[in-house]
Scaffold this motif. Structure first.
Motif, PDB file in Angstrom:
ATOM      1  N   TYR A   4       0.985  -1.103  -0.255  1.00 35.76           N
ATOM      2  CA  TYR A   4      -0.052   0.051   0.023  1.00 35.76           C
ATOM      3  C   TYR A   4       0.917   1.256   0.003  1.00 35.76           C
ATOM      4  CZ  TYR A   4      -3.414  -3.351   1.388  1.00 35.76           C
ATOM      5  OH  TYR A   4      -4.340  -4.327   1.491  1.00 35.76           O
ATOM      6  N   ARG A   5       0.445   2.197  -0.839  1.00 33.63           N
ATOM      7  CA  ARG A   5       1.026   3.592  -0.928  1.00 33.63           C
ATOM      8  C   ARG A   5       0.093   4.495  -1.079  1.00 33.63           C
ATOM      9  NH1 ARG A   5       4.306  -0.261  -3.069  1.00 33.63           N
ATOM     10  NH2 ARG A   5       6.426  -0.354  -2.634  1.00 33.63           N
ATOM     11  N   ALA A   6       0.335   5.790  -0.359  1.00 33.96           N
ATOM     12  CA  ALA A   6      -0.723   6.858  -0.255  1.00 33.96           C
ATOM     13  C   ALA A   6       0.062   7.873  -1.005  1.00 33.96           C
ATOM     14  CB  ALA A   6      -0.875   7.378   1.078  1.00 33.96           C
ATOM     15  N   TYR A   7      -0.926   8.479  -1.997  1.00 33.45           N
ATOM     16  CA  TYR A   7      -0.618   9.709  -2.886  1.00 33.45           C
ATOM     17  C   TYR A   7      -1.621  10.868  -2.574  1.00 33.45           C
ATOM     18  CZ  TYR A   7       2.191   6.067  -5.175  1.00 33.45           C
ATOM     19  OH  TYR A   7       2.892   5.069  -5.131  1.00 33.45           O
ATOM     20  N   PRO A   8      -1.015  11.944  -2.885  1.00 32.90           N
ATOM     21  CA  PRO A   8      -1.944  13.077  -2.601  1.00 32.90           C
ATOM     22  C   PRO A   8      -3.165  13.165  -3.576  1.00 32.90           C
ATOM     23  CG  PRO A   8       0.219  13.940  -2.892  1.00 32.90           C
ATOM     24  CD  PRO A   8       0.253  12.507  -3.099  1.00 32.90           C
ATOM     25  N   TYR A   9      -4.310  13.249  -2.944  1.00 34.82           N
ATOM     26  CA  TYR A   9      -5.574  13.522  -3.643  1.00 34.82           C
ATOM     27  C   TYR A   9      -5.584  14.720  -4.338  1.00 34.82           C
ATOM     28  CZ  TYR A   9     -10.613  14.410  -4.605  1.00 34.82           C
ATOM     29  OH  TYR A   9     -11.837  14.523  -5.407  1.00 34.82           O
ATOM     30  N   SER A  10      -5.670  14.801  -5.683  1.00 36.95           N
ATOM     31  CA  SER A  10      -5.709  15.708  -6.656  1.00 36.95           C
ATOM     32  C   SER A  10      -7.112  16.310  -7.156  1.00 36.95           C
ATOM     33  CB  SER A  10      -4.800  15.534  -8.036  1.00 36.95           C
ATOM     34  OG  SER A  10      -5.396  14.319  -8.463  1.00 36.95           O
ATOM     35  N   TYR A  66      -8.604   6.217 -11.960  1.00 32.60           N
ATOM     36  CA  TYR A  66      -8.181   7.300 -11.339  1.00 32.60           C
ATOM     37  C   TYR A  66      -6.865   7.636 -11.698  1.00 32.60           C
ATOM     38  CZ  TYR A  66      -6.574  10.214  -7.406  1.00 32.60           C
ATOM     39  OH  TYR A  66      -6.209  11.469  -6.847  1.00 32.60           O
ATOM     40  N   ASP A  67      -6.616   8.546 -12.784  1.00 38.23           N
ATOM     41  CA  ASP A  67      -5.289   8.730 -13.345  1.00 38.23           C
ATOM     42  C   ASP A  67      -4.335   9.867 -12.524  1.00 38.23           C
ATOM     43  OD1 ASP A  67      -6.045   7.120 -15.190  1.00 38.23           O
ATOM     44  OD2 ASP A  67      -6.679   8.689 -16.678  1.00 38.23           O
ATOM     45  N   MET A  68      -3.286   9.035 -12.091  1.00 39.01           N
ATOM     46  CA  MET A  68      -2.512  10.015 -11.239  1.00 39.01           C
ATOM     47  C   MET A  68      -1.494  10.439 -12.346  1.00 39.01           C
ATOM     48  SD  MET A  68      -1.874   7.789  -7.826  1.00 39.01           S
ATOM     49  CE  MET A  68      -0.738   6.694  -8.672  1.00 39.01           C
ATOM     50  N   GLN A  69      -1.026  11.913 -11.811  1.00 41.33           N
ATOM     51  CA  GLN A  69      -0.115  12.707 -12.697  1.00 41.33           C
ATOM     52  C   GLN A  69       1.494  12.351 -12.482  1.00 41.33           C
ATOM     53  OE1 GLN A  69      -1.823  14.098 -15.214  1.00 41.33           O
ATOM     54  NE2 GLN A  69      -3.389  13.248 -14.100  1.00 41.33           N
ATOM     55  N   TYR A  70       1.776  11.306 -12.134  1.00 39.97           N
ATOM     56  CA  TYR A  70       3.021  10.869 -11.745  1.00 39.97           C
ATOM     57  C   TYR A  70       3.459   9.568 -12.295  1.00 39.97           C
ATOM     58  CZ  TYR A  70       1.593  13.009  -7.556  1.00 39.97           C
ATOM     59  OH  TYR A  70       1.131  13.920  -6.553  1.00 39.97           O
ATOM     60  N   ASP A  71       4.828   9.370 -13.054  1.00 38.13           N
ATOM     61  CA  ASP A  71       5.155   8.277 -13.808  1.00 38.13           C
ATOM     62  C   ASP A  71       5.687   7.097 -12.902  1.00 38.13           C
ATOM     63  OD1 ASP A  71       7.686   9.215 -13.165  1.00 38.13           O
ATOM     64  OD2 ASP A  71       8.059  10.371 -14.932  1.00 38.13           O
ATOM     65  N   ALA A  72       6.255   6.309 -13.473  1.00 32.51           N
ATOM     66  CA  ALA A  72       6.760   4.933 -12.702  1.00 32.51           C
ATOM     67  C   ALA A  72       7.875   5.385 -12.050  1.00 32.51           C
ATOM     68  CB  ALA A  72       7.248   3.771 -13.661  1.00 32.51           C
ATOM     69  N   GLU A  73       8.576   6.238 -12.328  1.00 26.99           N
ATOM     70  CA  GLU A  73      10.024   6.480 -11.621  1.00 26.99           C
ATOM     71  C   GLU A  73       9.623   7.292 -10.399  1.00 26.99           C
ATOM     72  OE1 GLU A  73      14.155   9.169 -11.879  1.00 26.99           O
ATOM     73  OE2 GLU A  73      13.105   8.885 -13.672  1.00 26.99           O
ATOM     74  N   GLU A  74       8.580   8.170 -10.543  1.00 24.32           N
ATOM     75  CA  GLU A  74       8.169   9.087  -9.331  1.00 24.32           C
ATOM     76  C   GLU A  74       7.390   8.266  -8.312  1.00 24.32           C
ATOM     77  OE1 GLU A  74       7.151  13.328 -11.091  1.00 24.32           O
ATOM     78  OE2 GLU A  74       6.153  11.848 -12.074  1.00 24.32           O
ATOM     79  N   VAL A  75       6.423   7.261  -8.857  1.00 20.40           N
ATOM     80  CA  VAL A  75       5.667   6.636  -7.839  1.00 20.40           C
ATOM     81  C   VAL A  75       6.725   5.385  -7.172  1.00 20.40           C
ATOM     82  CG1 VAL A  75       3.422   6.925  -8.780  1.00 20.40           C
ATOM     83  CG2 VAL A  75       5.132   4.994  -9.378  1.00 20.40           C
ATOM     84  N   GLY A  76       7.751   5.235  -7.733  1.00 24.31           N
ATOM     85  CA  GLY A  76       8.623   4.106  -7.218  1.00 24.31           C
ATOM     86  C   GLY A  76       9.454   4.421  -6.252  1.00 24.31           C
ATOM     87  N   GLY A  77       9.467   6.047  -5.822  1.00 20.11           N
ATOM     88  CA  GLY A  77      10.225   6.692  -4.813  1.00 20.11           C
ATOM     89  C   GLY A  77       9.528   6.742  -3.353  1.00 20.11           C
ATOM     90  N   VAL A  78       8.264   6.287  -3.643  1.00 20.63           N
ATOM     91  CA  VAL A  78       7.066   6.647  -2.129  1.00 20.63           C
ATOM     92  C   VAL A  78       7.308   5.334  -1.386  1.00 20.63           C
ATOM     93  CG1 VAL A  78       4.699   6.811  -1.510  1.00 20.63           C
ATOM     94  CG2 VAL A  78       5.733   8.061  -3.679  1.00 20.63           C
ATOM     95  N   GLU A  79       7.529   5.436  -0.399  1.00 20.17           N
ATOM     96  CA  GLU A  79       7.531   4.267   0.709  1.00 20.17           C
ATOM     97  C   GLU A  79       6.213   3.849   1.089  1.00 20.17           C
ATOM     98  OE1 GLU A  79       7.380   6.334   4.872  1.00 20.17           O
ATOM     99  OE2 GLU A  79       9.268   6.406   4.143  1.00 20.17           O
ATOM    100  N   GLU A  80       6.213   2.588   1.358  1.00 24.29           N
ATOM    101  CA  GLU A  80       4.855   1.867   1.680  1.00 24.29           C
ATOM    102  C   GLU A  80       4.107   2.623   2.998  1.00 24.29           C
ATOM    103  OE1 GLU A  80       4.216  -2.167   2.015  1.00 24.29           O
ATOM    104  OE2 GLU A  80       6.112  -2.692   0.719  1.00 24.29           O
ATOM    105  N   PHE A  81       2.940   2.612   2.928  1.00 25.95           N
ATOM    106  CA  PHE A  81       2.087   3.296   3.716  1.00 25.95           C
ATOM    107  C   PHE A  81       1.741   2.076   4.912  1.00 25.95           C
ATOM    108  CE2 PHE A  81      -1.841   4.456   5.959  1.00 25.95           C
ATOM    109  CZ  PHE A  81      -1.502   5.875   6.305  1.00 25.95           C
ATOM    110  N   ASP A  82       2.344   2.360   6.356  1.00 29.43           N
ATOM    111  CA  ASP A  82       2.119   1.425   7.565  1.00 29.43           C
ATOM    112  C   ASP A  82       0.860   1.543   8.148  1.00 29.43           C
ATOM    113  OD1 ASP A  82       2.446  -0.106   9.516  1.00 29.43           O
ATOM    114  OD2 ASP A  82       4.281   0.851  10.191  1.00 29.43           O
TER     115      ASP A  82
END
Length: 401
Positions: free
Chosen positions: A362-368, A381-397
């Motif tokens: 699970y990863r949390a992203y800003p609601y746009s 739900y189309d997020m305005q980020y690419d694979a490299e950007e989402v890959g840098g987000v840590e798992e949501f605990d």
């Protein structure tokens, strides 16, 4: 809080792959049709939609749908990308939704020229031999009442004579109408370089847990019901909560919509207190205006010129949507929306269960919000980020939540 829903991949494939036919009235939303506001569509309430689709499919306006019109309507409905050619995926998803109880006619059996696509003539010829029109018409042409009854059965996936919001969204009656317009709106995209979970861990609330676990009390402390859903305004702020109350009252169970400003958390944090009594329950009906496409103004979302696409929505409409990320000029599948995180009276983040290709978890992203990749009623739900950007987000605990 760890009560997280895992969405059926089969259900999501259907939601992504099947849109509804064109409608004479293209703005039917679930709340428009759900006249008594009980979050269940009866065949009587659904009749308006059935008749609307019938009118569209009845090309010669003779009040009957013959076999050619039937096949044409199905073809238009299943051709999701509207390119005049059915792919095997479109065909399979269409069959599984519209004729799930019947043995499928193989795609390759219909694709006579073996070009990996079905044109309308191949589609019609094959389905004509399979006799699909007769399964709805029982011989002869389809009348309006027969058609509406059969279409209701398509939506009522579990056959319980009730169409839920999830079943309605699965076939996608209304989401195609305004998605393109909504996605042209500009929205501020929060850089993931500046994104952290600290405030969410400290002050966030899980919408999924709020809906599933919160008990409803009256001002005397008596338990009177349960939370059913959360209504979000076009600006992303919580407008009201939907609760089922009254089991101990003479009126029986009924649904109410209570403005969020009147909702108070209980002392133990496991419930909410609302000012609804047996005498005042009639004052808390659904505010239909929040669901009306034309009710929002340009002041609600800064920079919006065409406010007609904006409407309020239920939290349950976004939970379960398919999340996609940017892939060049297009979008690619990333995972599923499993939860919304609420903070300071508004939607602060979406929690995505990523596909294995992106590390799962699970990863949390800003609601746009509107214009940032999602429109109420769309299964994407189309997020305005690419694979490299989402890959840098840590798992949501969730253990820290």
């Amino acid at each position: 809080m760890t009560n997280i829903v895992r969405v059926s991949s089969t259900a999501m494939v259907l939601a992504l792959a099947v849109s509804a036919p064109a409608f004479a009235q293209s703005t039917w939303t679930y709340s428009d049709i759900d006249q008594d506001g009980n979050l269940e569509l009866s065949d009587v309430e659904f009749d308006t939609v059935g008749r609307d689709v019938f009118t569209t499919w009845d090309a010669d306006s003779n009040q009957m749908i013959d076999e050619n019109e039937f096949h044409g309507g199905l073809y238009d409905a299943w051709d999701v990308d509207r390119d005049g050619m059915l792919t095997e995926a479109e065909y399979g998803a269409g069959w599984d939704t519209w004729f799930r109880d019947q043995d499928a006619v193989g795609f390759n059996d219909l694709d006579l020229n073996a070009d990996a696509g079905l044109d309308e003539s191949e589609f019609s010829a094959g389905l004509g031999e399979a006799g699909l029109h007769d399964t709805w018409a029982a011989g002869g042409d389809l009348g309006e009442e027969q058609f509406a009854t059969a279409l209701y059965g398509v939506y009522d996936a579990d056959g319980d004579q009730i169409i839920t919001q999830a079943e309605y969204d699965l076939v996608g009656v209304f989401w195609t109408a305004d998605v393109a317009t909504a996605n042209t709106l500009e929205a501020e995209v929060i850089s993931l370089d500046d994104w952290a979970y600290d405030d969410l861990y400290a002050e966030g609330i899980s919408a999924e847990d709020f809906i599933d676990e919160m008990v409803v009390y009256d001002v005397t402390g008596e338990e009177i019901g349960d939370v059913e859903d959360i209504i979000i305004g076009p600006d992303g702020r919580i407008a009201s909560i939907v609760a089922e109350v009254g089991g101990l009252w003479d009126i029986g169970d009924t649904h109410v919509s209570v403005p969020y400003a009147e909702v108070v958390m209980s002392d133990d944090g496991l419930g909410v207190v609302i000012p609804v009594t047996e005498e005042t329950v009639g004052d808390y009906g659904f505010d239909r205006d929040v669901f009306t496409a034309g009710s929002a103004t340009s002041e609600v979302v800064s920079g919006v010129d065409d406010a007609e696409v904006l409407r309020g929505w239920r939290a349950s409409e976004l939970i379960g949507d398919y999340a996609r990320i940017r892939d060049g000029d297009a979008y690619s599948n990333y995972g599923y929306i499993n939860d919304l995180l609420l903070r300071d009276g508004q939607v602060a983040a979406v929690v995505v269960q990523a596909n294995e290709a992106y590390g799962s978890g699970y990863r949390a992203y800003p609601y746009s919000g509107y214009g940032g990749g999602w429109n109420a009623g769309s299964p994407y739900y189309d997020m305005q980020y690419d694979a490299e950007e989402v890959g840098g987000v840590e798992e949501f605990d969730y253990g820290r939540f």
